[in-house]
Scaffold this motif. Structure first.
Motif, mmCIF file in Angstrom:
data_model
loop_
_atom_site.group_PDB
_atom_site.id
_atom_site.type_symbol
_atom_site.label_atom_id
_atom_site.label_comp_id
_atom_site.label_asym_id
_atom_site.label_seq_id
_atom_site.Cartn_x
_atom_site.Cartn_y
_atom_site.Cartn_z
ATOM 1 N N MET A 175 0.844 -1.202 0.000
ATOM 2 C CA MET A 175 0.000 0.000 0.000
ATOM 3 C C MET A 175 0.880 1.254 0.000
ATOM 4 O O MET A 175 1.902 1.286 0.680
ATOM 5 N N SER A 176 0.502 2.241 -0.793
ATOM 6 C CA SER A 176 1.312 3.458 -0.856
ATOM 7 C C SER A 176 1.242 4.201 0.473
ATOM 8 O O SER A 176 0.345 3.990 1.279
ATOM 9 N N LYS A 177 2.250 5.077 0.677
ATOM 10 C CA LYS A 177 2.310 5.814 1.949
ATOM 11 C C LYS A 177 1.076 6.696 2.118
ATOM 12 O O LYS A 177 0.528 6.831 3.204
ATOM 13 N N LEU A 178 0.652 7.295 0.996
ATOM 14 C CA LEU A 178 -0.518 8.175 1.068
ATOM 15 C C LEU A 178 -1.768 7.351 1.388
ATOM 16 O O LEU A 178 -2.621 7.765 2.176
ATOM 17 N N GLY A 179 -1.840 6.152 0.796
ATOM 18 C CA GLY A 179 -2.980 5.274 1.040
ATOM 19 C C GLY A 179 -3.111 4.904 2.502
ATOM 20 O O GLY A 179 -4.215 4.747 3.022
ATOM 21 N N LEU A 180 -1.945 4.753 3.178
ATOM 22 C CA LEU A 180 -1.974 4.421 4.602
ATOM 23 C C LEU A 180 -2.703 5.491 5.399
ATOM 24 O O LEU A 180 -3.379 5.208 6.374
ATOM 25 N N ILE A 181 -2.515 6.749 4.971
ATOM 26 C CA ILE A 181 -3.157 7.839 5.697
ATOM 27 C C ILE A 181 -4.637 7.932 5.330
ATOM 28 O O ILE A 181 -5.504 7.984 6.202
ATOM 29 N N THR A 182 -4.922 7.909 3.998
ATOM 30 C CA THR A 182 -6.293 8.216 3.587
ATOM 31 C C THR A 182 -7.274 7.082 3.872
ATOM 32 O O THR A 182 -8.472 7.315 3.921
ATOM 33 N N LYS A 183 -6.785 5.848 4.092
ATOM 34 C CA LYS A 183 -7.739 4.756 4.327
ATOM 35 C C LYS A 183 -8.522 4.953 5.622
ATOM 36 O O LYS A 183 -9.642 4.471 5.759
ATOM 37 N N GLY A 184 -7.945 5.728 6.556
ATOM 38 C CA GLY A 184 -8.642 5.961 7.818
ATOM 39 C C GLY A 184 -9.818 6.910 7.689
ATOM 40 O O GLY A 184 -10.678 6.947 8.554
#
Lengths: 193, 200
Positions: free
Chosen positions: A1-10
Protein backbone atom coordinates in the motif's frame (compact mmCIF):
# COMPACT_ATOMS: atom_id res chain seq x y z
CA UNK A 1 0.00 0.00 0.00
CA UNK A 2 1.31 3.46 -0.86
CA UNK A 3 2.31 5.81 1.95
CA UNK A 4 -0.52 8.18 1.07
CA UNK A 5 -2.98 5.27 1.04
CA UNK A 6 -1.97 4.42 4.60
CA UNK A 7 -3.16 7.84 5.70
CA UNK A 8 -6.29 8.22 3.59
CA UNK A 9 -7.74 4.76 4.33
CA UNK A 10 -8.64 5.96 7.82
CA UNK A 11 -10.91 8.71 6.47
CA UNK A 12 -13.66 6.62 4.87
CA UNK A 13 -12.73 3.01 4.08
CA UNK A 14 -11.53 2.13 7.58
CA UNK A 15 -13.17 4.98 9.44
CA UNK A 16 -12.80 4.03 13.12
CA UNK A 17 -16.23 5.32 14.15
CA UNK A 18 -18.56 4.45 11.29
CA UNK A 19 -16.91 1.34 9.81
CA UNK A 20 -14.78 -0.25 12.54
CA UNK A 21 -17.18 0.96 15.29
CA UNK A 22 -14.42 1.33 17.88
CA UNK A 23 -14.04 3.78 20.75
CA UNK A 24 -17.75 4.41 21.19
CA UNK A 25 -17.52 5.80 24.73
CA UNK A 26 -15.57 9.01 24.00
CA UNK A 27 -17.44 9.32 20.68
CA UNK A 28 -20.75 9.57 22.51
CA UNK A 29 -19.65 11.33 25.66
CA UNK A 30 -17.44 14.17 24.46
CA UNK A 31 -19.26 15.30 21.33
CA UNK A 32 -21.53 17.84 23.02
CA UNK A 33 -20.05 20.50 20.72
CA UNK A 34 -17.90 20.51 17.59
CA UNK A 35 -14.94 21.95 19.49
CA UNK A 36 -15.08 19.28 22.22
CA UNK A 37 -15.21 16.55 19.59
CA UNK A 38 -12.23 18.04 17.78
CA UNK A 39 -10.18 18.28 20.98
CA UNK A 40 -10.98 14.71 22.01
CA UNK A 41 -10.04 13.49 18.52
CA UNK A 42 -6.69 15.28 18.63
CA UNK A 43 -5.94 13.96 22.13
CA UNK A 44 -6.60 10.40 20.99
CA UNK A 45 -4.53 10.94 17.85
CA UNK A 46 -1.55 12.06 19.95
CA UNK A 47 -1.59 8.82 21.95
CA UNK A 48 -2.33 6.70 18.88
CA UNK A 49 0.63 7.97 16.83
CA UNK A 50 3.19 7.73 19.65
CA UNK A 51 2.04 4.32 20.90
CA UNK A 52 1.95 2.99 17.33
CA UNK A 53 5.57 4.06 16.78
CA UNK A 54 6.87 2.63 20.06
CA UNK A 55 4.93 -0.62 19.75
CA UNK A 56 6.16 -1.19 16.20
CA UNK A 57 9.73 -0.78 17.48
CA UNK A 58 9.45 -3.05 20.53
CA UNK A 59 7.11 -5.68 19.04
CA UNK A 60 9.91 -8.05 17.95
CA UNK A 61 11.37 -8.04 21.48
CA UNK A 62 8.16 -8.75 23.37
CA UNK A 63 7.30 -12.39 24.16
CA UNK A 64 3.96 -13.33 22.69
CA UNK A 65 2.38 -14.32 26.01
CA UNK A 66 2.72 -10.93 27.66
CA UNK A 67 2.26 -8.69 24.65
CA UNK A 68 -1.12 -7.25 25.68
CA UNK A 69 0.02 -6.09 29.17
CA UNK A 70 3.19 -4.60 27.63
CA UNK A 71 1.17 -2.71 25.02
CA UNK A 72 -1.24 -1.44 27.68
CA UNK A 73 1.66 -0.11 29.77
CA UNK A 74 3.09 1.68 26.71
CA UNK A 75 -0.30 3.23 25.96
CA UNK A 76 -0.89 4.16 29.61
CA UNK A 77 2.51 5.88 29.71
CA UNK A 78 1.64 8.11 26.76
CA UNK A 79 -1.79 8.82 28.24
CA UNK A 80 -0.09 9.98 31.45
CA UNK A 81 2.25 12.20 29.40
CA UNK A 82 -0.79 13.63 27.63
CA UNK A 83 -2.60 14.22 30.95
CA UNK A 84 0.38 16.13 32.37
CA UNK A 85 0.83 18.19 29.19
CA UNK A 86 -2.86 19.07 29.04
CA UNK A 87 -2.98 20.02 32.72
CA UNK A 88 -0.03 22.33 32.16
CA UNK A 89 -0.97 24.01 28.88
CA UNK A 90 -4.74 23.64 28.32
CA UNK A 91 -6.28 23.12 31.78
CA UNK A 92 -9.74 24.23 30.59
CA UNK A 93 -9.85 21.59 27.86
CA UNK A 94 -8.62 18.99 30.34
CA UNK A 95 -11.44 19.91 32.68
CA UNK A 96 -14.13 19.70 29.97
CA UNK A 97 -13.02 16.33 28.63
CA UNK A 98 -12.42 15.13 32.20
CA UNK A 99 -12.58 11.40 32.78
CA UNK A 100 -12.31 10.57 29.09
CA UNK A 101 -8.64 11.58 28.87
CA UNK A 102 -7.41 8.82 31.22
CA UNK A 103 -9.90 6.48 29.57
CA UNK A 104 -7.95 6.70 26.29
CA UNK A 105 -5.99 3.80 27.86
CA UNK A 106 -8.94 1.48 27.33
CA UNK A 107 -10.02 3.02 24.03
CA UNK A 108 -10.22 0.01 21.74
CA UNK A 109 -8.95 2.03 18.76
CA UNK A 110 -5.49 2.43 20.28
CA UNK A 111 -5.05 -1.19 21.38
CA UNK A 112 -6.81 -2.34 18.21
CA UNK A 113 -4.32 -0.56 15.93
CA UNK A 114 -1.42 -1.90 18.01
CA UNK A 115 -2.71 -5.45 17.56
CA UNK A 116 -3.85 -5.18 13.97
CA UNK A 117 -1.19 -2.97 12.45
CA UNK A 118 1.71 -1.64 14.53
CA UNK A 119 3.07 -5.00 15.72
CA UNK A 120 3.83 -6.21 12.20
CA UNK A 121 4.78 -3.03 10.33
CA UNK A 122 7.68 -0.57 10.30
CA UNK A 123 7.76 2.47 12.57
CA UNK A 124 7.16 4.87 9.68
CA UNK A 125 4.16 2.94 8.35
CA UNK A 126 2.75 2.66 11.88
CA UNK A 127 3.10 6.41 12.41
CA UNK A 128 1.27 7.05 9.12
CA UNK A 129 -1.43 4.57 10.11
CA UNK A 130 -1.78 6.40 13.43
CA UNK A 131 -2.10 9.73 11.61
CA UNK A 132 -4.71 8.36 9.20
CA UNK A 133 -6.87 6.62 11.77
CA UNK A 134 -6.40 9.59 14.10
CA UNK A 135 -7.63 12.03 11.46
CA UNK A 136 -10.56 9.74 10.64
CA UNK A 137 -11.52 9.60 14.32
CA UNK A 138 -11.12 13.37 14.74
CA UNK A 139 -13.24 14.06 11.65
CA UNK A 140 -16.05 11.75 12.82
CA UNK A 141 -16.07 13.25 16.31
CA UNK A 142 -16.10 16.79 14.93
CA UNK A 143 -18.99 16.00 12.58
CA UNK A 144 -21.04 14.36 15.35
CA UNK A 145 -20.22 17.28 17.65
CA UNK A 146 -21.17 19.80 14.96
CA UNK A 147 -24.57 18.18 14.31
CA UNK A 148 -25.32 18.00 18.03
CA UNK A 149 -24.19 21.59 18.60
CA UNK A 150 -26.29 22.94 15.71
CA UNK A 151 -29.42 21.08 16.80
CA UNK A 152 -28.87 21.35 20.52
CA UNK A 153 -27.61 24.86 21.09
CA UNK A 154 -28.06 26.64 17.75
CA UNK A 155 -24.38 27.35 17.23
CA UNK A 156 -21.40 25.97 15.31
CA UNK A 157 -17.86 25.93 16.77
CA UNK A 158 -19.14 28.31 19.46
CA UNK A 159 -20.48 30.76 16.88
CA UNK A 160 -24.14 31.40 17.68
CA UNK A 161 -26.49 31.79 14.72
CA UNK A 162 -29.88 31.05 16.27
CA UNK A 163 -31.41 33.44 18.79
CA UNK A 164 -33.05 30.58 20.74
CA UNK A 165 -31.41 27.68 22.56
CA UNK A 166 -32.21 24.77 20.27
CA UNK A 167 -33.39 21.31 21.30
CA UNK A 168 -31.72 20.59 24.61
CA UNK A 169 -32.07 16.80 24.28
CA UNK A 170 -29.39 16.78 21.55
CA UNK A 171 -26.76 18.04 23.96
CA UNK A 172 -27.80 15.44 26.53
CA UNK A 173 -27.37 11.68 26.47
CA UNK A 174 -30.27 10.65 24.16
CA UNK A 175 -29.11 13.05 21.45
CA UNK A 176 -25.68 11.41 21.37
CA UNK A 177 -27.10 7.98 20.56
CA UNK A 178 -29.65 9.38 18.12
CA UNK A 179 -27.20 11.51 16.11
CA UNK A 180 -24.64 8.70 15.92
CA UNK A 181 -27.35 6.26 14.82
CA UNK A 182 -28.64 8.47 12.03
CA UNK A 183 -25.14 9.50 10.87
CA UNK A 184 -24.29 5.80 10.63
CA UNK A 185 -27.35 5.26 8.43
CA UNK A 186 -26.25 8.15 6.23
CA UNK A 187 -22.69 6.81 6.08
CA UNK A 188 -23.95 3.35 5.10
CA UNK A 189 -26.09 4.84 2.37
CA UNK A 190 -23.31 6.96 0.88
CA UNK A 191 -20.13 4.98 1.46
CA UNK A 192 -21.31 1.44 0.84
CA UNK A 193 -22.86 2.02 -2.55
CA UNK B 1 -30.08 7.71 53.98
CA UNK B 2 -26.89 8.69 52.23
CA UNK B 3 -26.38 5.15 50.93
CA UNK B 4 -29.92 5.10 49.52
CA UNK B 5 -29.19 8.37 47.69
CA UNK B 6 -26.00 6.90 46.24
CA UNK B 7 -27.84 3.78 45.09
CA UNK B 8 -30.73 5.63 43.42
CA UNK B 9 -28.36 8.12 41.84
CA UNK B 10 -26.00 5.49 40.43
CA UNK B 11 -28.69 3.11 39.12
CA UNK B 12 -31.28 5.49 37.69
CA UNK B 13 -30.25 9.15 37.59
CA UNK B 14 -26.65 8.86 36.45
CA UNK B 15 -26.90 5.45 34.81
CA UNK B 16 -23.40 4.39 33.83
CA UNK B 17 -24.40 3.41 30.28
CA UNK B 18 -27.22 5.78 29.41
CA UNK B 19 -25.99 8.97 31.07
CA UNK B 20 -22.24 8.56 31.56
CA UNK B 21 -21.41 6.60 28.38
CA UNK B 22 -19.06 4.12 30.04
CA UNK B 23 -18.73 0.58 28.74
CA UNK B 24 -20.62 1.12 25.49
CA UNK B 25 -18.52 -1.29 23.38
CA UNK B 26 -19.45 -4.51 25.26
CA UNK B 27 -22.96 -3.10 25.69
CA UNK B 28 -23.45 -3.00 21.91
CA UNK B 29 -21.36 -6.12 21.37
CA UNK B 30 -22.98 -8.74 23.58
CA UNK B 31 -26.56 -7.47 23.88
CA UNK B 32 -27.86 -9.61 21.01
CA UNK B 33 -29.09 -12.34 23.32
CA UNK B 34 -30.65 -12.08 26.75
CA UNK B 35 -28.57 -14.96 28.15
CA UNK B 36 -25.18 -13.50 27.14
CA UNK B 37 -26.26 -10.06 28.34
CA UNK B 38 -27.08 -11.54 31.75
CA UNK B 39 -23.73 -13.34 31.91
CA UNK B 40 -21.81 -10.22 30.96
CA UNK B 41 -23.71 -8.12 33.50
CA UNK B 42 -22.87 -10.60 36.25
CA UNK B 43 -19.19 -10.59 35.36
CA UNK B 44 -19.07 -6.79 35.12
CA UNK B 45 -20.85 -6.41 38.46
CA UNK B 46 -18.33 -8.69 40.14
CA UNK B 47 -15.24 -7.08 38.60
CA UNK B 48 -16.31 -3.42 38.99
CA UNK B 49 -17.01 -3.83 42.70
CA UNK B 50 -13.82 -5.76 43.39
CA UNK B 51 -11.64 -3.51 41.22
CA UNK B 52 -13.00 -0.34 42.80
CA UNK B 53 -12.24 -1.57 46.32
CA UNK B 54 -8.71 -2.68 45.39
CA UNK B 55 -7.83 0.46 43.41
CA UNK B 56 -9.29 2.63 46.18
CA UNK B 57 -6.97 0.96 48.70
CA UNK B 58 -3.98 1.13 46.32
CA UNK B 59 -4.62 4.84 45.83
CA UNK B 60 -5.14 5.60 49.52
CA UNK B 61 -2.28 3.59 51.00
CA UNK B 62 0.27 3.43 48.17
CA UNK B 63 -0.04 6.35 45.76
CA UNK B 64 -1.18 9.21 48.00
CA UNK B 65 1.37 8.72 50.85
CA UNK B 66 4.25 8.77 48.34
CA UNK B 67 2.84 11.63 46.25
CA UNK B 68 2.45 9.42 43.18
CA UNK B 69 -1.10 10.39 42.17
CA UNK B 70 0.07 11.12 38.63
CA UNK B 71 0.64 7.37 38.20
CA UNK B 72 -3.06 6.66 38.83
CA UNK B 73 -3.87 5.76 35.23
CA UNK B 74 -1.00 3.29 34.83
CA UNK B 75 -1.35 1.79 38.31
CA UNK B 76 -5.11 1.32 38.02
CA UNK B 77 -5.08 -0.35 34.61
CA UNK B 78 -2.36 -2.75 35.80
CA UNK B 79 -4.28 -3.57 38.97
CA UNK B 80 -7.45 -4.18 36.96
CA UNK B 81 -5.68 -6.37 34.39
CA UNK B 82 -4.03 -8.42 37.13
CA UNK B 83 -7.25 -8.66 39.09
CA UNK B 84 -9.20 -9.98 36.13
CA UNK B 85 -6.55 -12.68 35.64
CA UNK B 86 -6.68 -13.65 39.33
CA UNK B 87 -10.47 -13.72 39.33
CA UNK B 88 -10.42 -15.95 36.27
CA UNK B 89 -7.99 -18.43 37.83
CA UNK B 90 -9.72 -18.38 41.22
CA UNK B 91 -13.15 -18.87 39.71
CA UNK B 92 -11.92 -21.83 37.68
CA UNK B 93 -10.74 -23.57 40.89
CA UNK B 94 -13.48 -22.54 43.32
CA UNK B 95 -16.64 -22.55 41.26
CA UNK B 96 -16.41 -24.22 37.86
CA UNK B 97 -20.11 -23.68 37.21
CA UNK B 98 -19.85 -19.91 37.73
CA UNK B 99 -16.69 -19.95 35.61
CA UNK B 100 -18.66 -21.68 32.86
CA UNK B 101 -21.24 -18.91 32.98
CA UNK B 102 -18.91 -15.91 33.23
CA UNK B 103 -15.66 -17.31 31.84
CA UNK B 104 -15.72 -16.07 28.28
CA UNK B 105 -16.63 -12.55 29.34
CA UNK B 106 -13.85 -12.08 31.86
CA UNK B 107 -10.93 -11.37 29.47
CA UNK B 108 -13.07 -8.77 27.70
CA UNK B 109 -13.60 -6.84 30.90
CA UNK B 110 -10.05 -5.47 31.18
CA UNK B 111 -10.80 -3.13 28.30
CA UNK B 112 -14.31 -2.29 29.49
CA UNK B 113 -13.96 1.39 30.24
CA UNK B 114 -16.69 1.24 32.89
CA UNK B 115 -14.26 -0.56 35.22
CA UNK B 116 -11.44 1.99 34.91
CA UNK B 117 -13.99 4.79 34.72
CA UNK B 118 -15.64 3.95 38.03
CA UNK B 119 -12.26 3.32 39.70
CA UNK B 120 -10.99 6.77 38.66
CA UNK B 121 -14.30 8.49 39.45
CA UNK B 122 -14.46 7.35 43.08
CA UNK B 123 -10.97 8.62 43.89
CA UNK B 124 -11.13 11.93 42.02
CA UNK B 125 -14.70 13.21 41.89
CA UNK B 126 -16.30 15.02 44.81
CA UNK B 127 -19.88 13.98 45.50
CA UNK B 128 -22.52 16.00 47.30
CA UNK B 129 -24.61 13.19 48.79
CA UNK B 130 -25.96 14.34 52.14
CA UNK B 131 -24.56 17.84 52.51
CA UNK B 132 -21.28 19.27 51.36
CA UNK B 133 -18.97 18.03 48.64
CA UNK B 134 -16.53 15.35 49.72
CA UNK B 135 -14.53 12.45 48.34
CA UNK B 136 -16.15 9.10 49.01
CA UNK B 137 -14.93 6.93 51.88
CA UNK B 138 -14.36 3.21 51.40
CA UNK B 139 -17.90 2.20 52.37
CA UNK B 140 -19.49 4.77 50.08
CA UNK B 141 -17.13 3.88 47.26
CA UNK B 142 -18.06 0.20 47.53
CA UNK B 143 -21.79 0.98 47.53
CA UNK B 144 -21.31 3.37 44.60
CA UNK B 145 -19.44 0.71 42.59
CA UNK B 146 -22.02 -1.97 43.37
CA UNK B 147 -24.94 0.32 42.49
CA UNK B 148 -23.24 1.48 39.29
CA UNK B 149 -22.76 -2.10 38.15
CA UNK B 150 -26.39 -2.90 38.97
CA UNK B 151 -27.34 0.07 36.78
CA UNK B 152 -25.10 -1.38 34.05
CA UNK B 153 -26.80 -4.75 34.32
CA UNK B 154 -30.27 -3.19 34.33
CA UNK B 155 -29.68 -1.18 31.16
CA UNK B 156 -27.93 -4.10 29.47
CA UNK B 157 -30.65 -6.67 30.22
CA UNK B 158 -33.50 -4.30 29.29
CA UNK B 159 -31.74 -3.51 26.03
CA UNK B 160 -31.06 -7.17 25.22
CA UNK B 161 -34.75 -7.90 25.70
CA UNK B 162 -35.68 -5.15 23.25
CA UNK B 163 -33.03 -6.22 20.79
CA UNK B 164 -34.28 -9.81 20.70
CA UNK B 165 -37.63 -8.50 19.51
CA UNK B 166 -35.97 -6.06 17.14
CA UNK B 167 -34.24 -8.93 15.34
CA UNK B 168 -37.60 -10.36 14.31
CA UNK B 169 -38.80 -7.14 12.71
CA UNK B 170 -38.37 -5.92 9.18
CA UNK B 171 -35.94 -3.02 9.53
CA UNK B 172 -34.99 -0.84 6.51
CA UNK B 173 -31.70 -2.01 5.02
CA UNK B 174 -29.52 0.98 5.96
CA UNK B 175 -30.81 0.86 9.54
CA UNK B 176 -30.03 -2.82 10.14
CA UNK B 177 -27.60 -3.74 12.90
CA UNK B 178 -26.03 -0.95 14.88
CA UNK B 179 -27.91 2.13 13.65
CA UNK B 180 -31.32 0.89 14.78
CA UNK B 181 -29.73 -0.34 18.03
CA UNK B 182 -28.32 3.13 18.71
CA UNK B 183 -31.66 4.77 18.01
CA UNK B 184 -33.31 2.31 20.40
CA UNK B 185 -30.74 3.15 23.09
CA UNK B 186 -31.50 6.81 22.49
CA UNK B 187 -35.16 6.25 23.31
CA UNK B 188 -34.16 4.28 26.42
CA UNK B 189 -31.85 7.12 27.49
CA UNK B 190 -34.74 9.54 27.03
CA UNK B 191 -36.86 7.41 29.37
CA UNK B 192 -34.07 7.41 31.94
CA UNK B 193 -33.87 11.22 31.68
CA UNK B 194 -37.22 11.17 33.46
CA UNK B 195 -35.39 10.21 36.65
CA UNK B 196 -33.19 13.31 36.61
CA UNK B 197 -33.88 15.71 39.44
CA UNK B 198 -34.69 12.98 41.98
CA UNK B 199 -31.17 13.18 43.37
CA UNK B 200 -28.98 16.21 42.81
Amino acid sequence: MSKLGLITKGFVKENPTFVLVLGMCPTLATTTSAMNGLEMGLATMFVLILSNIVISLIAPLVPDKVHIPVYIVVIATFVTVLQLLMQAFVPDVYKTLGLFIPLIVVNCIVLGRAEAFANRNSALDSALDGIGIGIGFTLSLTVIGLVREILGSGSAFGFKFLPSDGILAFVMAPGAFLVLGYLMVLFNKIAKK
Amino acid sequence: MEYILIIISAIFVNNVLLAQFLGICPFLGVSNKLSTATGMSGAVCFVITLATVVTYLVNRYLLVPFGLEFLQTIAFILVIAALVQVVEIALKKISPSLYQALGIFLPLITTNCAVLGVAITVVTKEFTFGGQAHLLNLGEATVYALATSIGYGLAMILFAGIREHLAMNDVPKSFRGLPIALITVSIMAMAFLGFSGIVK
